[in-house]
Scaffold this active site. Structure first.
Site, mmCIF file in Angstrom:
data_model
loop_
_atom_site.group_PDB
_atom_site.id
_atom_site.type_symbol
_atom_site.label_atom_id
_atom_site.label_comp_id
_atom_site.label_asym_id
_atom_site.label_seq_id
_atom_site.Cartn_x
_atom_site.Cartn_y
_atom_site.Cartn_z
ATOM 1 N N TYR A 127 0.626 -1.333 0.115
ATOM 2 C CA TYR A 127 0.096 -0.201 0.067
ATOM 3 C C TYR A 127 0.532 1.459 -0.454
ATOM 4 O O TYR A 127 1.714 1.812 0.260
ATOM 5 C CB TYR A 127 -1.204 -0.211 1.140
ATOM 6 C CG TYR A 127 -0.641 -0.243 2.511
ATOM 7 C CD1 TYR A 127 0.729 0.097 2.691
ATOM 8 C CD2 TYR A 127 -1.776 -0.474 3.285
ATOM 9 C CE1 TYR A 127 0.892 -0.151 3.948
ATOM 10 C CE2 TYR A 127 -1.413 -0.420 4.974
ATOM 11 C CZ TYR A 127 -0.204 -0.620 5.195
ATOM 12 O OH TYR A 127 0.445 -0.423 6.736
ATOM 13 N N GLU A 128 0.032 2.290 -0.202
ATOM 14 C CA GLU A 128 0.811 4.030 -0.129
ATOM 15 C C GLU A 128 1.937 3.472 -1.397
ATOM 16 O O GLU A 128 2.840 4.247 -1.361
ATOM 17 C CB GLU A 128 1.731 3.796 0.840
ATOM 18 C CG GLU A 128 0.806 4.610 2.515
ATOM 19 C CD GLU A 128 -0.462 5.222 1.936
ATOM 20 O OE1 GLU A 128 -0.238 5.833 0.988
ATOM 21 O OE2 GLU A 128 -1.508 4.682 2.200
ATOM 22 N N GLY A 129 1.572 2.937 -2.647
ATOM 23 C CA GLY A 129 2.444 3.090 -3.317
ATOM 24 C C GLY A 129 3.195 1.976 -3.755
ATOM 25 O O GLY A 129 4.149 1.200 -3.011
#
Length: 593
Positions: free
Chosen positions: A441-443
């Site tokens: 997550y978050e890229g």
């Protein structure tokens, strides 16, 4: 399961001795009267209590119970509500927040130490406030004064929570594909309609209101990422006097059933003409949201460090007590049936790898925090500019390298326990499950690697890389750097990074697949060189102060030696993989897979 005890001595070493944070704060006007060494130590000690005594005991029970969904409502596990109430009493959500709106205004160098404690103690619990802190940053940087006055004080105090609503079923890493719509209402507000997935804390029972930051398209928006705007959409509308009004038509459709972080509610959120307010300029929402995303990327990177620290503490305790076999040189405890497994070389290899990577990560996170403080508070324009450039360069490294090595460390910790690491009661398997999401997550870490190599290194003709290299060489040329024992290894590693970067600049112009083929290996190579920089700095301080505390500083020097002799050489295989080019990736057709 071993208790979590914040590594306060190590944190103070990095903060006060390696980076001399109190001296830096004293010369920054906005911080000089806000924080000093005593204040920082008091905050860290209180943080250690709240994470070790309040949050860590809820980690396993929260994992086993998980967040529960019933008819649009989400219940957090037993104990979370009471713990959250105690947590916000201390002002922890707004620790580094803007004092003009109720934040405590503490420097990021201090906040990163606190975040590590949070994730080590209870990753699921930590996410609820981590998203709120990030939402505050975006609102503070881009929203109107009216929105700031209405929302920031209640977010900073923890009475309300924040979320980040980007992802849709068809739009993950490619946000240009999102379909959520925003229709002007004629009164300055907008009607937001669409569905978002993977929304951390989208619904929960901890706060009175939830403030969603939502990416959506206006009717006349250009196609792709250039046509995205950012909107603030509260769960409950807010009246003029600040009280909560009618329920906004934004609802949780379900929560995900996940591998880990089970006590964190990961929600599908449906916006059915919900009232929202534009944050920043129309069609420039992605840039505004990146204020939050970059904060979250560093924070999630620190999740990797925190989980690794928790795993290491348990593994060391177990290795000192578990009796199996005899030490290679003969019995160390002949009065017992066997020796502790910490005597065995392979166990020491795993523990030292965990220790070296975790402590290197802690130092690197603090250095990134230092750059954030300089960019925000320095009154020197050149210093702010250089810090901004380093932040852009280092953020993808921090997010991806912290989490890749965090998983590696947690797996080592599980392995130290042998079969006991695979069962629930010792906590190691939960740490492996919880830290795994941090690479996604978050890229995803692959996206971080593309960002680093394609945009942050080659995209500006390696200017930011030269700035990083100048920092390393300035240290080596300083009296402390000249005296420390690893200068030549550090410079050799830096030169290898520079050489590979120059080679990639030429290859990328010839082969469009080269950046993608090399990106992950390149990010890892960069990470190991950055950690070498950190370990050289720590070794310099340890060597200068060894007589004052032989046990502590000798351990730092021995760990530094392990890093340079056993871990830094990984860059040789990474370089070989990079220089192999993209051709080996295209030897198969899609059907041959």
């Amino acid at each position: 399961m071993a208790a979590f005890n914040a590594p306060l001595r190590d944190m103070r070493f990095v903060l006060h001795e390696v980076f001399q944070a109190p001296e830096l704060w004293a010369r920054l006007p906005a911080l000089a009267d806000t924080v000093d060494a005593d204040t920082a130590d008091a905050i860290l000690e209180e943080a250690a209590k709240i994470t070790g005594q309040l949050l860590a005991p809820l980690n396993r029970s929260g994992d086993e119970e998980g967040a529960r969904f019933d008819n649009g409502q989400v219940a957090t596990p037993a104990g979370f509500g009471a713990a959250y109430a105690t947590y916000i009493e201390g002002g922890w959500v707004g620790l580094a927040g803007n004092p003009a709106y109720g934040g405590l205004g503490m420097p990021k160098m201090l906040a990163v130490q606190f975040e590590e404690m949070l994730y080590a103690a209870n990753s699921s619990f930590s996410l609820y406030s981590a998203l709120t802190a990030g939402a505050c940053l975006a609102i503070d940087a881009h929203a109107s004064e009216e929105l700031k006055q209405t929302y920031l004080p209640r977010l900073y105090c923890g009475e309300w929570a924040g979320t980040m609503c980007l992802t849709e079923a068809q739009a993950g890493s490619d946000l240009g594909l999102l379909r959520t719509r925003a229709e002007p209402q004629g009164d300055g507000s907008y009607a937001i309609s669409g569905s978002k997935i993977f929304i951390t804390g989208g619904e929960q029972d901890l706060t009175a209101n939830i403030v969603h930051l939502v990416l959506a398209r206006l009717p006349d928006a250009p196609a792709g990422s250039r046509g995205i705007s950012l909107f603030l959409v509260p769960k409950f509308l807010v009246e003029a006097d600040g009280s909560l009004g009618a329920r906004n038509p934004v609802n949780c459709g379900s929560i995900e059933h996940k591998m880990g972080i089970k006590a964190s509610a990961t929600c599908v959120m449906n916006f059915d003409g919900a009232t929202g307010y534009l944050v920043g300029e129309a069609n420039k929402g992605l840039a505004a949201m990146f204020t939050m995303m970059n904060y979250e990327r560093l924070s999630i990177g620190i999740q990797g460090i925190g989980c690794a620290e928790a795993s290491y503490q348990s593994a060391v305790e177990y290795a000192r007590e578990r009796l199996q076999g005899r030490a290679p040189g003969g019995a160390q405890q002949p009065d017992k049936s066997a020796d502790p497994i910490i005597a065995h070389p392979d166990v020491r290899r795993m523990l030292l790898t965990m220790k070296a990577l975790t402590e290197g990560g802690r130092a690197f996170a603090t250095w990134v925090g230092q750059q954030l403080d300089l960019a925000k508070f320095s009154d020197n324009a050149d210093e702010r500019s250089n810090a901004d450039a380093l932040i852009a360069l280092l953020t993808p490294v921090a997010k991806a390298f912290f989490t890749d090595t965090g998983l590696e460390s947690c797996i080592h910790g599980q392995q130290v326990f042998g079969g006991h690491g695979y069962i629930r009661e010792w906590g190691q398997e939960q740490l492996v499950r919880d830290v795994r999401i941090a690479q996604i997550y978050e890229g995803t870490n692959g996206i971080q690697a593309l960002d680093l190599l394609g945009r942050k290194v080659l995209g500006n003709d390696r200017a930011s890389l030269r700035l990083f290299a100048a920092e390393v060489r300035a240290f080596v040329d300083s009296p402390a750097g000249v005296a420390q024992p690893f200068a030549s290894e550090l410079l050799g590693a830096l030169e290898r990074l520079e050489s590979v970067s120059a080679w990639l600049a030429g290859e990328a112009a010839r082969d469009p697949a080269q950046i993608g083929a090399a990106a992950v290996d390149y990010l890892h190579l960069f990470g190991y060189v950055a950690y070498a920089f950190m370990w050289a700095r720590m070794a310099a301080v340890a060597q200068a102060n060894r007589a004052a505390d032989e046990t502590f500083y000798a351990a730092k020097l021995a760990t530094a030696q392990f890093y340079f002799r056993k871990l830094l050489p990984r860059i040789h295989s990474l370089e070989a993989g990079i220089r192999a080019g993209s051709e080996p990736l295209y030897g198969l057709t899609a059907e041959q897979f």
